[in-house]
Design a protein around this motif. Structure first.
Motif, PDB file in Angstrom:
ATOM      1  N   LEU A 194       0.827  -1.208   0.000  1.00 43.83           N
ATOM      2  CA  LEU A 194       0.000   0.000   0.000  1.00 43.83           C
ATOM      3  C   LEU A 194       0.860   1.256   0.000  1.00 43.83           C
ATOM      4  CD1 LEU A 194      -2.817   1.313   0.248  1.00 43.83           C
ATOM      5  CD2 LEU A 194      -2.586   1.128   2.726  1.00 43.83           C
ATOM      6  N   TYR A 195       1.903   1.248   0.786  1.00 41.14           N
ATOM      7  CA  TYR A 195       2.792   2.403   0.900  1.00 41.14           C
ATOM      8  C   TYR A 195       3.443   2.722  -0.446  1.00 41.14           C
ATOM      9  CZ  TYR A 195       6.499   5.307   3.005  1.00 41.14           C
ATOM     10  OH  TYR A 195       7.341   6.333   3.348  1.00 41.14           O
ATOM     11  N   ALA A 196       3.946   1.694  -1.117  1.00 40.21           N
ATOM     12  CA  ALA A 196       4.638   1.893  -2.393  1.00 40.21           C
ATOM     13  C   ALA A 196       3.722   2.482  -3.452  1.00 40.21           C
ATOM     14  CB  ALA A 196       5.219   0.563  -2.884  1.00 40.21           C
ATOM     15  N   GLU A 197       2.445   2.151  -3.410  1.00 42.10           N
ATOM     16  CA  GLU A 197       1.513   2.600  -4.449  1.00 42.10           C
ATOM     17  C   GLU A 197       1.125   4.067  -4.304  1.00 42.10           C
ATOM     18  OE1 GLU A 197      -0.550  -1.649  -5.630  1.00 42.10           O
ATOM     19  OE2 GLU A 197      -1.633  -0.322  -4.275  1.00 42.10           O
ATOM     20  N   ARG A 204      10.436   6.508  -3.910  1.00 38.08           N
ATOM     21  CA  ARG A 204       9.983   5.176  -3.514  1.00 38.08           C
ATOM     22  C   ARG A 204      11.089   4.362  -2.855  1.00 38.08           C
ATOM     23  NH1 ARG A 204       8.641   2.874  -8.355  1.00 38.08           N
ATOM     24  NH2 ARG A 204       6.898   4.340  -8.454  1.00 38.08           N
ATOM     25  N   GLY A 205      12.265   4.297  -3.489  1.00 36.95           N
ATOM     26  CA  GLY A 205      13.333   3.467  -2.951  1.00 36.95           C
ATOM     27  C   GLY A 205      13.778   3.908  -1.573  1.00 36.95           C
ATOM     28  N   ILE A 206      14.027   5.191  -1.413  1.00 35.62           N
ATOM     29  CA  ILE A 206      14.507   5.703  -0.129  1.00 35.62           C
ATOM     30  C   ILE A 206      13.453   5.545   0.956  1.00 35.62           C
ATOM     31  CG2 ILE A 206      15.232   7.797   1.084  1.00 35.62           C
ATOM     32  CD1 ILE A 206      16.569   8.726  -1.448  1.00 35.62           C
ATOM     33  N   CYS A 207      12.191   5.844   0.619  1.00 35.36           N
ATOM     34  CA  CYS A 207      11.126   5.790   1.632  1.00 35.36           C
ATOM     35  C   CYS A 207      10.896   4.367   2.134  1.00 35.36           C
ATOM     36  CB  CYS A 207       9.838   6.366   1.058  1.00 35.36           C
ATOM     37  SG  CYS A 207       9.881   8.159   0.834  1.00 35.36           S
ATOM     38  N   ILE A 208      10.866   3.404   1.222  1.00 40.12           N
ATOM     39  CA  ILE A 208      10.654   2.025   1.661  1.00 40.12           C
ATOM     40  C   ILE A 208      11.865   1.532   2.452  1.00 40.12           C
ATOM     41  CG2 ILE A 208      10.254  -0.344   0.902  1.00 40.12           C
ATOM     42  CD1 ILE A 208       8.718   0.723  -1.456  1.00 40.12           C
ATOM     43  N   MET A 209      13.050   1.958   2.030  1.00 41.45           N
ATOM     44  CA  MET A 209      14.237   1.596   2.790  1.00 41.45           C
ATOM     45  C   MET A 209      14.182   2.162   4.205  1.00 41.45           C
ATOM     46  SD  MET A 209      16.409  -0.381   1.322  1.00 41.45           S
ATOM     47  CE  MET A 209      17.650  -0.085   2.560  1.00 41.45           C
ATOM     48  N   LEU A 210      13.719   3.401   4.325  1.00 39.97           N
ATOM     49  CA  LEU A 210      13.673   4.032   5.645  1.00 39.97           C
ATOM     50  C   LEU A 210      12.614   3.412   6.551  1.00 39.97           C
ATOM     51  CD1 LEU A 210      14.236   7.808   4.773  1.00 39.97           C
ATOM     52  CD2 LEU A 210      15.840   6.195   5.801  1.00 39.97           C
ATOM     53  N   SER A 211      11.683   2.644   5.967  1.00 44.06           N
ATOM     54  CA  SER A 211      10.733   1.931   6.822  1.00 44.06           C
ATOM     55  C   SER A 211      11.448   0.887   7.676  1.00 44.06           C
ATOM     56  CB  SER A 211       9.636   1.275   5.975  1.00 44.06           C
ATOM     57  OG  SER A 211      10.177   0.273   5.135  1.00 44.06           O
ATOM     58  N   GLU A 212      12.674   0.523   7.263  1.00 50.06           N
ATOM     59  CA  GLU A 212      13.496  -0.358   8.084  1.00 50.06           C
ATOM     60  C   GLU A 212      13.755   0.253   9.454  1.00 50.06           C
ATOM     61  OE1 GLU A 212      16.432  -3.282   9.346  1.00 50.06           O
ATOM     62  OE2 GLU A 212      14.702  -3.277   8.000  1.00 50.06           O
ATOM     63  N   LEU A 213      13.693   1.592   9.530  1.00 49.57           N
ATOM     64  CA  LEU A 213      13.861   2.246  10.826  1.00 49.57           C
ATOM     65  C   LEU A 213      12.822   1.763  11.825  1.00 49.57           C
ATOM     66  CD1 LEU A 213      14.632   5.943   9.799  1.00 49.57           C
ATOM     67  CD2 LEU A 213      16.213   4.314  10.849  1.00 49.57           C
ATOM     68  N   PHE A 214      11.597   1.551  11.341  1.00 48.24           N
ATOM     69  CA  PHE A 214      10.547   1.079  12.240  1.00 48.24           C
ATOM     70  C   PHE A 214      10.827  -0.344  12.703  1.00 48.24           C
ATOM     71  CE2 PHE A 214       8.419   4.580  10.115  1.00 48.24           C
ATOM     72  CZ  PHE A 214       7.725   5.168  11.155  1.00 48.24           C
ATOM     73  N   PRO A 506      15.757 -10.385 -14.306  1.00 45.13           N
ATOM     74  CA  PRO A 506      15.498  -9.892 -15.664  1.00 45.13           C
ATOM     75  C   PRO A 506      15.511  -8.376 -15.803  1.00 45.13           C
ATOM     76  CG  PRO A 506      13.961 -11.631 -15.104  1.00 45.13           C
ATOM     77  CD  PRO A 506      14.704 -11.296 -13.848  1.00 45.13           C
ATOM     78  N   ILE A 507      15.073  -7.643 -14.797  1.00 48.73           N
ATOM     79  CA  ILE A 507      14.939  -6.197 -14.959  1.00 48.73           C
ATOM     80  C   ILE A 507      15.522  -5.467 -13.759  1.00 48.73           C
ATOM     81  CG2 ILE A 507      12.878  -6.293 -16.409  1.00 48.73           C
ATOM     82  CD1 ILE A 507      11.238  -5.709 -13.914  1.00 48.73           C
ATOM     83  N   GLU A 508      15.860  -4.215 -13.992  1.00 47.88           N
ATOM     84  CA  GLU A 508      16.241  -3.293 -12.935  1.00 47.88           C
ATOM     85  C   GLU A 508      15.094  -2.305 -12.758  1.00 47.88           C
ATOM     86  OE1 GLU A 508      17.259  -1.434 -10.074  1.00 47.88           O
ATOM     87  OE2 GLU A 508      18.900  -2.766 -10.665  1.00 47.88           O
ATOM     88  N   THR A 509      14.548  -2.222 -11.556  1.00 54.08           N
ATOM     89  CA  THR A 509      13.363  -1.398 -11.335  1.00 54.08           C
ATOM     90  C   THR A 509      13.684   0.026 -10.928  1.00 54.08           C
ATOM     91  OG1 THR A 509      13.212  -2.123  -9.021  1.00 54.08           O
ATOM     92  CG2 THR A 509      12.023  -3.418 -10.661  1.00 54.08           C
ATOM     93  N   SER A 510      14.940   0.352 -10.745  1.00 51.08           N
ATOM     94  CA  SER A 510      15.301   1.725 -10.373  1.00 51.08           C
ATOM     95  C   SER A 510      14.903   2.685 -11.486  1.00 51.08           C
ATOM     96  CB  SER A 510      16.810   1.808 -10.128  1.00 51.08           C
ATOM     97  OG  SER A 510      17.190   3.108  -9.756  1.00 51.08           O
ATOM     98  N   GLY A 511      14.156   3.741 -11.140  1.00 47.90           N
ATOM     99  CA  GLY A 511      13.695   4.707 -12.123  1.00 47.90           C
ATOM    100  C   GLY A 511      12.556   4.211 -12.986  1.00 47.90           C
ATOM    101  N   ARG A 512      11.891   3.160 -12.559  1.00 50.05           N
ATOM    102  CA  ARG A 512      10.804   2.543 -13.325  1.00 50.05           C
ATOM    103  C   ARG A 512       9.492   2.705 -12.576  1.00 50.05           C
ATOM    104  NH1 ARG A 512       8.897  -3.038 -13.366  1.00 50.05           N
ATOM    105  NH2 ARG A 512       8.148  -3.680 -15.418  1.00 50.05           N
TER     106      ARG A 512
END
Length: 530
Positions: A194-197, A204-214, A506-512
């Motif tokens: 839900l958060y990613a959407e 997106r990448g930084i925010c989901i990574m920072l959820s590791e803080l929780f 198969p793919i790199e999702t960075s910037g996608r």
């Protein structure tokens, strides 16, 4: 209501042209035309009396067609996403606390109920079994009935059985109720879905990574809570207090919106537009004019969609990668106490393990034990920082591969006869990188799958990770009794293989951007991964 109309038509004439100004209310009697002669060209300009605000759809028939991805990007990151970060992070924090409580709870119950070793191990195993069973179920619910529905139900489920396990009358009931707690925790990764959407691509990448803080805060909070509660009130109160993040989430879940991407996919663009207007208002951003494209996809949350021609390779690789992250992470947590507390370090490094104690011997956690748990947990913060820097600069795949590779390299010195300080340093680095890489795969997975199967794909991957967590005690504890060398070799080979597989994704999702939908007209293709 006055409409905004402004059009300019320009064409070349032979000698002279006319500019016509059309003013007045559309369809009104007071409208009129004014002509102006301009040498060499003809223009027609139609003007209205007012300018409509950008957040209103004045004439959907004439407005452009928008994708949710376009609107989310234009609105950007703001107050709404900060609130969502905290709310989704609460479930993430609760997940970490329920995992951390296992290491605190089992020694106490071993003493209080005089449990043999296999019954103590079952307390941990049933939680992971519940997660494995439920992960795909919660994913299916979120894909079929909505992200908010599935996430709220899993939170309420976990909170209920968390409270009930605190008043369990005996071992049998406690085991049953903790398995139901694990069943509820299986829905925790859907908070990431839900958060990613709702996140713009660049955030997106930084925010989901920072959820590791929780997650890290949850483990630290659980250790501190256990240090304060266990000696005075006991383990039942600890279980009750550990549901606090879930209680807060339950009280605030009325604010939680449904995913706009999900609403569009299910044929409800008007609900999605309402949600997006709400986000624009909270972020104080202009809402772009247009209508949302509607792609009503009836078939959602189907396992076979994860194995169609466009996704079977990605799915297979991700399952092993998730398995390896959880297997390595939880395995290192279990190995740490043995590697740091062993008196004969050189004997341990040569692979000779002894266990002269009785299986019913009672050893409760002391203050120094809680301090060791706390220091070990703090290693995840620097690992998170390094991964946050790398994930957008070198990409998702290379970040995960690098984390596995560094973890494997940190395992190698543990074979040798090294001092406690050096051993602690290598364990610290290994846990830092494996925890950071574990969070990177949480970023990658929802970016790979389309909205129709994103929650299910995330759920099953999480289930495969918990399979690794379930199996790792057999290596980190049982195999360790016979040979530390063999035990370390399993983790070294597994992480090295996972590093290679990360590179062949198969793919790199960075910037996608996130894919809105698969192609219902061509089911075997299931959308493009280009």
């Amino acid at each position: 209501m006055l409409n905004t109309q402004a059009s300019l038509q320009v064409g070349l004439g032979h000698d002279s042209s006319v500019v016509r100004f059309h003013t007045g209310e559309r369809g009104g009697s007071d409208s009129g035309e004014h002509e102006v002669q301009i040498e060499g060209m003809r223009a027609t300009l139609e003007l209205g009396h007012s300018i409509a605000p950008p957040c209103e759809l004045t004439n959907p028939a004439e407005a452009g067609t928008l994708l949710v991805e376009d609107v989310v990007e234009l609105i950007g990151f703001g107050k709404f996403q900060w609130k969502l970060s905290i709310l989704s992070g609460l479930f993430w924090m609760a997940d970490a606390m329920e995992m951390m409580i296992l290491s605190v709870l089992t020694p106490q119950l071993h003493c209080e109920w005089r449990l043999p070793a296999w019954k103590v191990a079952m307390i941990t195993s049933v939680v992971f079994l519940g997660i494995i069973i439920s992960s795909s179920i919660w994913g299916n619910i979120c894909d079929k009935y909505g992200r908010k529905t599935g996430l709220t139900l899993s939170v309420l489920w976990t909170m209920l059985y968390g409270f009930l396990s605190a008043v369990a009358p005996g071992y049998g009931w406690f085991l049953f109720l903790r398995s139901l707690v694990g069943f509820g925790i299986g829905g925790a990764p859907q908070s990431v879905t839900l958060y990613a959407e709702f996140l713009p691509m660049k955030s997106r990448g930084i925010c989901i990574m920072l959820s590791e803080l929780f997650w890290a805060l949850g483990t630290v909070f659980e250790v501190l809570l256990a240090f304060l509660v266990m000696p005075t009130l006991g383990w039942r109160w600890l279980l009750g207090f550990s549901t606090l993040p879930l209680v807060i989430f339950a009280l605030l879940c009325f604010w939680l919106p449904e995913s706009a991407r999900y609403d569009v996919l299910t044929g409800h663009p008007e609900k999605a537009m309402t949600t997006l207007r709400r986000i624009a208002t909270e972020n104080k951003a202009a809402m772009p004019i247009g209508t949302l494209s509607c792609a009503n996809q009836e078939h959602r949350g189907r396992i076979q969609d994860l194995f169609c021609s466009g996704y079977w390779k990605t799915t297979g690789l991700l399952w092993f990668i998730w398995f390896s992250f959880a297997f390595s992470y939880f395995g290192l947590v279990l190995l740490t106490s043995v590697l740091l507390q062993s008196g004969d370090e050189c004997g341990v490094s040569r692979g000779y393990m002894t266990d002269g104690g009785c299986s019913l011997q009672c050893n409760v956690l002391t203050s120094s034990d809680y301090k060791d748990l706390l220091w070990t947990t703090l290693s995840e913060f620097p690992g998170l920082l390094v991964t946050v820097i790398a994930i957008d600069r070198i990409g998702r795949r290379k970040t995960m591969a690098l984390c596995f590779l560094v973890f494997a390299l940190c395992i190698l010195p543990l074979y040798a006869c090294i001092g406690r300080t050096a051993r602690t340093a290598f364990i610290f680095i290994a846990r830092a990188v494996i925890s950071g890489g574990f969070q990177a795969v949480y970023v990658y997975t929802p970016e790979v799958y389309p909205t129709a199967s994103r929650a299910l794909g995330m759920g099953i991957c999480n289930g495969m990770g918990r399979v690794g967590a379930l199996l790792t005690p057999f290596v980190a504890q049982m195999l360790l009794r016979y040979s530390l060398v063999f035990s370390l070799s399993v983790y070294f080979c597994c992480s090295l293989l996972a590093a290679v597989l990360c590179c062949v994704l198969p793919i790199e999702t960075s910037g996608r951007g996130l894919q809105e939908t698969s192609q219902p007209s061509a089911p075997p293709q299931c959308g493009s991964q280009d």
